[in-house]
Design an enzyme around this catalytic site. Sequence first.
Site: not given
Length: 455
Positions: A29, A152, A221, A323
Amino acid sequence: MADPTSLPNSTHSTARPPLRVALAGLGTVGAGVIRLIESNAALIERRAGRRVVVTAVSARDRGKDRGVDLSPYAWEDDMTAMAARDDVDVVVELVGGSDGPALTLARNAIRHGKGLVTANKAMIAHHGMELAGTAEAAGIPLRFEAAVAGGIPVIKGLREGVAANAVDRLYGILNGTCNFILSTMEDTGRDFADVLAEAQAKGYAEADPSFDIEGTDAAHKLSILSSIAFGARIDFASVETMGISRLLAADIAQADALGYVIRLIATAETATGPDGVQRLFQRVQPHLVPFDNLLAHVDGATNAVVVEGNFSGRLLFQGAGAGDGPTASAVVADVIDIARGMDTGFEADRAFSIPVSGLEAMDPADSGHRRSRAYLRFIVADRPGVLAEITAAMRDAGVSIESLIQKGRAEEDGEVLVVMVTHEGPESAVAHALRLLEGSASLAAPPLVMHLLDE
Ligand code: HSE
């Protein structure tokens, strides 16, 4: 006490000072963030109202080839020291881990008056209340869009888009690795370990993949989303969590025969108990999802979150959940947010939508009161009376069976797979039935329970 003036002062001139970023953690990342800031520099400047520049970087291994040129940036061996640098306005923490250097850096950043952007769901799930509380007290922005569902904008969706609604329920797919594994096993018949290795190679999985496959990552999360959605203090410890590591290819095949796919679903909702008190229910568990449910079509490392607001109705947030590109996109969006906010200041900034001091400490709801349909899988000795023993336990616990399948397993002599789907009923009844079967010599392995996702 933090010094908020270390963020560049408000100015409306066209030559606003750039926003200077320190980047800690140069994995998949981190390298993606550098590539994104370089590739989209002009566009980011127009949208942020000022240039966004990386000034300093830090990671565990300086020599590693990351496919990006680090020579323009100052290197810090001690990442926690980046917060004290004069040429830094915002610290981006991509180190990971709930504690250790990531937490030290985050605390330092706030103490030195730097904005803080993090993709670290474990740290926010465990320390988010403390970090947001000190950031709010100091007027420092804290952002963590990339911590949940990769690219998102679901945190922005909840904080901003749904801010006017009471949220009735949220649920979805929050772990790309598990979704990749389940949907790839379903499509190809490949085995679990093989597909997990591919997910790791693609950069989806956590450093410790047990966090993915045991549901911990999704639980981190979920606890963050629940806090924002329901105005509750984060309660990660109360998320009822089960991962996918006990699933067999046979479960996927049986689910398919019944008209379902299996997805790791995270669910949160409030429930009012018999005493009239509202409590918070949070669960991560593989579920059977009917073919015609939109979550059944979420494949690969995609995440999807459904939010039901009392005025908005049902909203679906869907996209890449892991990703480098998608996660970097969320990180840099947060940086842009901070760059824009510099013109007005962060005195009323609320990372969790409500000031931390106003979030409620909600007790966990008892799942036994919930009414659900369940898939129960038993691996049993293939001998007379075993099925009668299981169905007797169901009868005695008041569980009504809707369908029952028995399958021989050629690879393990003498054992068969028994699968049942129950009618809707209290979850406490299924738990009771399984208690009655505890220790039974007929069971070759502990039973597996998954619920069916209902609309
Ligand atoms: N390991 C995580 C996942 C990465 O698979 O979803 C994104 O948080």
